[in-house]
Scaffold this motif. Sequence first.
Motif, PDB file in Angstrom:
ATOM      1  N   LEU A  31     -38.738 -27.627  42.198  1.00  0.00           N
ATOM      2  CA  LEU A  31     -39.646 -26.488  42.223  1.00  0.00           C
ATOM      3  C   LEU A  31     -38.971 -25.244  42.773  1.00  0.00           C
ATOM      4  O   LEU A  31     -39.224 -24.130  42.308  1.00  0.00           O
ATOM      5  N   ALA A  32     -38.101 -25.427  43.752  1.00  0.00           N
ATOM      6  CA  ALA A  32     -37.386 -24.284  44.317  1.00  0.00           C
ATOM      7  C   ALA A  32     -36.485 -23.645  43.265  1.00  0.00           C
ATOM      8  O   ALA A  32     -36.422 -22.416  43.165  1.00  0.00           O
ATOM      9  N   GLN A  33     -35.814 -24.451  42.468  1.00  0.00           N
ATOM     10  CA  GLN A  33     -34.944 -23.904  41.423  1.00  0.00           C
ATOM     11  C   GLN A  33     -35.768 -23.158  40.382  1.00  0.00           C
ATOM     12  O   GLN A  33     -35.367 -22.094  39.909  1.00  0.00           O
ATOM     13  N   LYS A  34     -36.921 -23.683  40.028  1.00  0.00           N
ATOM     14  CA  LYS A  34     -37.782 -22.996  39.064  1.00  0.00           C
ATOM     15  C   LYS A  34     -38.272 -21.667  39.638  1.00  0.00           C
ATOM     16  O   LYS A  34     -38.368 -20.670  38.920  1.00  0.00           O
ATOM     17  N   MET A  35     -38.570 -21.649  40.928  1.00  0.00           N
ATOM     18  CA  MET A  35     -39.031 -20.420  41.567  1.00  0.00           C
ATOM     19  C   MET A  35     -37.920 -19.373  41.601  1.00  0.00           C
ATOM     20  O   MET A  35     -38.173 -18.193  41.372  1.00  0.00           O
ATOM     21  N   ILE A  36     -36.693 -19.803  41.866  1.00  0.00           N
ATOM     22  CA  ILE A  36     -35.554 -18.881  41.868  1.00  0.00           C
ATOM     23  C   ILE A  36     -35.395 -18.259  40.485  1.00  0.00           C
ATOM     24  O   ILE A  36     -35.202 -17.046  40.345  1.00  0.00           O
TER      25      ILE A  36
END
Length: 54
Positions: A31-36
């Motif tokens: 999820l963090a990578q998608k948010m970035i």
Amino acid sequence: MELAGWVTVGTAAVVGGFTVVGHLFDQVPALAQKMITAIQSVRAVLEEVKAGRD
């Protein structure tokens, strides 16, 4: 005997809670990578809008 049932229910609840929390924490990196990626996309759009005003 009734106490044994409550202990079983309590133990199952604690184990289930840890399982759910563990699963949620496993999702954080993806999820963090998608948010970035989403933030970078929004910034690129804002830069294009600013460039269009000039």
